[in-house]
Motif scaffolding. Structure first.
Motif, short mmCIF file in Angstrom:
data_model
loop_
_atom_site.label_atom_id
_atom_site.label_comp_id
_atom_site.label_asym_id
_atom_site.label_seq_id
_atom_site.Cartn_x
_atom_site.Cartn_y
_atom_site.Cartn_z
N LEU A 52 5.09 71.27 -5.99
CA LEU A 52 3.92 70.86 -5.80
C LEU A 52 3.07 71.51 -4.46
CD1 LEU A 52 5.07 67.08 -5.58
CD2 LEU A 52 3.78 68.14 -7.34
N LEU A 93 11.99 79.32 0.57
CA LEU A 93 12.22 77.95 1.17
C LEU A 93 12.48 76.99 -0.07
CD1 LEU A 93 12.74 76.61 3.60
CD2 LEU A 93 10.26 75.96 3.80
N LEU A 131 7.26 68.39 -2.13
CA LEU A 131 6.33 67.74 -1.67
C LEU A 131 6.33 67.95 0.05
CD1 LEU A 131 4.25 65.44 -2.29
CD2 LEU A 131 5.97 63.75 -1.75
N THR A 132 7.43 68.13 0.52
CA THR A 132 7.73 68.42 1.93
C THR A 132 7.05 69.79 2.11
OG1 THR A 132 9.60 67.08 1.63
CG2 THR A 132 9.30 68.09 3.73
N THR A 133 7.60 70.71 1.49
CA THR A 133 7.14 72.14 1.76
C THR A 133 5.63 72.09 1.76
OG1 THR A 133 7.53 72.81 -0.47
CG2 THR A 133 9.23 73.37 1.46
N ASN A 176 3.63 69.69 2.56
CA ASN A 176 2.97 69.43 3.80
C ASN A 176 3.18 70.60 4.91
OD1 ASN A 176 1.85 67.02 3.17
ND2 ASN A 176 2.64 66.00 4.89
N ILE A 177 4.31 71.11 5.17
CA ILE A 177 4.57 72.12 6.09
C ILE A 177 3.68 73.14 5.90
CG2 ILE A 177 6.08 73.63 6.88
CD1 ILE A 177 8.48 72.02 5.83
N ILE A 237 0.46 73.17 4.57
CA ILE A 237 -0.81 72.44 5.05
C ILE A 237 -0.98 72.68 6.55
CG2 ILE A 237 -2.22 70.51 5.01
CD1 ILE A 237 -1.51 69.80 2.33
N GLY A 238 0.23 72.17 7.45
CA GLY A 238 0.24 72.06 8.57
C GLY A 238 0.03 73.59 9.22
N LEU A 239 0.86 74.52 8.60
CA LEU A 239 0.97 75.77 9.25
C LEU A 239 -0.40 76.52 9.04
CD1 LEU A 239 4.25 77.24 8.01
CD2 LEU A 239 3.59 76.80 10.47
N MET A 245 -3.28 74.68 8.94
CA MET A 245 -4.27 74.35 10.03
C MET A 245 -3.97 75.02 11.42
SD MET A 245 -4.97 70.41 9.02
CE MET A 245 -3.21 69.82 9.42
N VAL A 246 -2.61 75.19 11.66
CA VAL A 246 -2.18 75.89 12.95
C VAL A 246 -2.72 77.35 12.93
CG1 VAL A 246 -0.55 76.72 14.38
CG2 VAL A 246 -0.13 74.54 13.22
N GLN A 305 -6.91 76.78 12.79
CA GLN A 305 -7.49 75.54 13.55
C GLN A 305 -8.31 74.73 12.61
OE1 GLN A 305 -6.74 74.82 16.73
NE2 GLN A 305 -5.13 76.27 16.37
N ASN A 306 -8.09 74.65 11.27
CA ASN A 306 -8.80 74.10 10.20
C ASN A 306 -10.08 74.11 10.06
OD1 ASN A 306 -8.39 72.23 8.42
ND2 ASN A 306 -8.77 70.38 9.50
#
Lengths: 328, 343
Positions: B91, B131, B148-150, B152-153, B155-157, B159-160, B163-164
């Motif tokens: 995913l 990973l 599913l967890t990776t 989100n990781i 997506i977060g990275l 954005m980091v 800066q989205n």
């Protein structure tokens, strides 16, 4: 039926228990760290606001996931049920429908999502993951079509019935109503799962599907009931969302999905039986919410919070998996 | 399913071909192709632009990103087996694409040479694939939950890093990819066709590919035959990550940079990989089938645009198609299994 978690084996193994203690200690250390270093973390107003704004909706969404997870399946469409309930409630309130009728209709909309899932899983034999994924797709399309591509419906300029605002903001005996919903749903669900034959049958089906089938449990009916119950519970989050935001924002329900799944599996990891269960899920919700809040207060950006939450859930899943292996 | 039976996907080869197996063998691919032709004919009649070379080249270019991602996902599906919950799924692939595209665009903006930026991008994709592989194979987290967890990781990275916000990118390679090559078709489309061909060869005509199919189809037998089952499953996730990196290059070329919201591609990628099953005689995932259905989905989106049907229908249409195909294959498999038991 669909083995998403390991079969129920009591954690007799010392290594497994040690891991649980280490995990609990780590989380306590995190909370202590935030108390010391995050300004305003351990104040009553902060805790109240986290409980009301973060814990309450996530807890109910997680309970919805837990119902299906007990069965060993996953429901990716809780966001759809949340959004549908919210949409129906907001639309009906906009058209001055009575609150009772509007709430009933909203919950029926959520129920419809559950019935659709149950139909796909039980009658058509689609795997729950794919079935609920399909529901999620279709739900997105329906929402985009009914909102002209994502235009929210606002209630801000309306004279709203006070009882509508009370859904999200009212208090009873000095405690906010959303917390009562969590309490009622959690207790009812826990009783259902632990104390009734019906609930035990859920657990058996999740733990040992073939045993459940050979002992003549009504597997299709139980499966259908789980999906319907899950969507109905998710619908309550939709009601709270509508009342809180005073608007329907398309596709906002999906935001709860990962955290809800994470909370349910954190709960399973912490419990002795390693099965999803209500108290464990609530614990997971609390941890996720307060860690996110702590990170916010020590100045981490929303972006880093997302990474951190993902890493946290990943670690918990990994620890859970390692525990499972250590018991083999 | 706690089945001790093999991970049955098209059991027709063990017994005389049943009616269901025959349906799988001839009717489903035939019917699916008929449906595609019918849909295309409707579009062609309704819009004179649809069947022009320019539009089709455009469609091929639009398919490139989705197509390469879907190839990666198909490899994971092949290696992980048909069971949708314990079987292989990634995913995180669309989010990985977003992260890789962000890395590429940001590296170019920082002034790194094109080659280094590309290397960094591909390595990012592979790293997330590793990973996933570690989570699934070594930690034995369910693929669904692990990825599913990776997701989100990733997506977060992303954005980091960004800066989205969108990060524009230019470069000689990017310009070349979107410029027209032979037959007035963009070079990107040619590159995509070449990559697709390579992956078809890899998955269906090499020892690696055949073993990967064995691992997914019947892990116990594969292990008994001496195949390092876990290594192949792990490799499928790593290759999937690599595909995300490659797709990121294409995506940056098409969009002239990286932009937030790559994860929206996930639905279409999953749809393409799952629908592709219809085009194989044994109802198994194949790279070719995935490509056909990926192309079909892009054509639907393109056709909807040309005849002015709201694009909001597309998700719903994809969802219904997936459910149709999946429930149909579930019914066919059920019948096959019943037949096997009775034999």
């Amino acid at each position: 039926m669909f083995e998403i978690t390991a079969p129920a084996t009591p954690a007799k193994n010392g290594y497994g228990n040690l891991l649980r203690v280490v995990m609990a200690a780590t989380f306590l250390a995190l909370l202590l760290f935030f108390t010391l270093y995050a300004p305003g973390f351990a104040t009553l107003s902060n805790v109240e606001s986290v409980l009301l704004n973060n814990v309450a909706p996530l807890a109910i969404a997680s309970l919805a996931i837990t119902v299906v997870a007990v069965l060993g399946a996953v429901d990716l469409s809780i966001g759809t049920a949340i959004d549908f309930a919210c949409l129906v409630l907001v639309t009906l309130i906009l058209h001055k429908t009575g609150l009772t009728l509007a709430v009933t209709a909203a919950l029926l909309a959520a129920l419809g999502v559950g019935l659709f899932n149950a139909f796909l899983v039980v009658v058509l034999g689609v795997e729950p993951f794919l079935a609920t994924l399909g529901t999620l797709f279709i739900g997105q399309s329906v929402q985009q079509l009914s909102s002209n591509g994502g235009q929210p419906i606002y209630l801000l300029s309306q004279a709203l019935p006070p009882s509508f605002s009370a859904i999200g903001h009212g208090t009873l005996l000095g405690i906010a109503l959303p917390l009562w919903y969590v309490l009622l749903l959690a207790v009812a669900l826990h009783q259902l799962l632990q104390r009734t034959g019906y609930g035990r049958a859920f657990s058996v089906l999740g733990a040992q599907a073939s045993v459940a089938r050979y002992s003549g449990l009504p597997v299709p009916r139980l499966t259908a009931a789980a999906f319907v119950l899950s969507s109905l519970i998710a619908g309550v989050v939709g009601l709270m969302l509508a009342s809180n935001v005073k608007a329907w924002v398309p596709l906002s329900g999906n935001a709860y999905l990962l955290n809800a799944i994470g909370a349910a599996f954190i709960g399973a990891t912490f419990s002795a039986s390693r099965r999803p269960n209500v108290p464990g899920t609530l614990l997971g919700v609390g941890l996720l919410s307060f860690v996110a809040n702590g990170l916010l207060l020590i100045g981490w950006s929303f972006y880093w919070q997302q990474v951190a939450t993902g890493v946290l859930i990943f670690i918990v899943l990994a620890v859970g998996a390692l525990r499972g292996r250590s018991q083999l | 399913m706690t089945d001790l039976s093999p991970n049955v996907r098209g059991a027709g080869y063990t017994v005389r071909p049943s009616l269901a197996a025959q349906a799988g063998r001839y009717w489903m691919p035939g019917g699916a192709i008929l449906i595609i032709v019918a849909v295309l004919a409707v579009f062609a009649v309704l819009s004179p632009l649809f069947l022009t070379l320019g539009n089709l080249g455009n469609v091929l270019q639009q398919t490139a990103v989705i197509g390469i991602l879907a190839i990666g996902l198909t490899l994971v599906l092949i290696g992980g087996g048909a069971h949708s919950l314990t079987g292989g799924i990634d995913l995180s692939i669309a989010a990985n694409l977003g992260l890789c595209a962000a890395v590429y665009a940001v590296l170019l903006r920082q002034g790194y040479v094109s080659g280094l930026a590309m290397l960094g991008t591909l390595l990012t994709g592979v790293a997330l694939g590793l990973l996933n592989a570690a989570a699934v194979v070594w930690l034995r987290i369910l693929p669904l939950l692990a990825t599913l967890t990776t997701m989100n990781i990733a997506i977060g990275l992303e954005m980091v890093i960004t800066q989205n916000a969108p990060v524009p990118a230019t470069g000689a390679l990017l310009d070349l990819l979107i410029s027209a090559g032979p037959l007035a078709i963009p070079w990107l489309s040619w590159a995509f066709a070449l990559a697709a061909l390579l992956f078809i060869v890899l998955a269906h005509f090499t020892r690696f590919g055949l073993r990967l199919q064995a691992v997914g189809g019947y892990p116990l037998a594969a292990r008994a035959a001496g195949v390092a089952v876990f290594r192949y499953v792990a490799l499928s996730y790593v290759l999937c990550g690599l595909c995300a990196g490659i797709a990121a290059l294409a995506s940056v070329a098409v969009l002239s940079g990286s932009s937030p919201g790559s994860n929206d591609n996930l639905l279409m990628v999953i749809a393409a990989a799952l629908l592709g099953v219809v085009f194989s005689r044994r109802l198994v995932p194949t790279i070719g089938g995935t490509l056909i259905s990926g192309l079909f989905l892009t054509l639907i989106a393109n056709g909807f645009q040309l005849i002015n049907i709201s694009s909001y229908w597309i998700n719903g249409v994809e969802g219904v198609l997936i459910l149709l195909v999946v429930s149909l294959t579930a019914q066919l498999r059920r019948r096959q299994q019943r037949r096997k038991v009775s034999v």
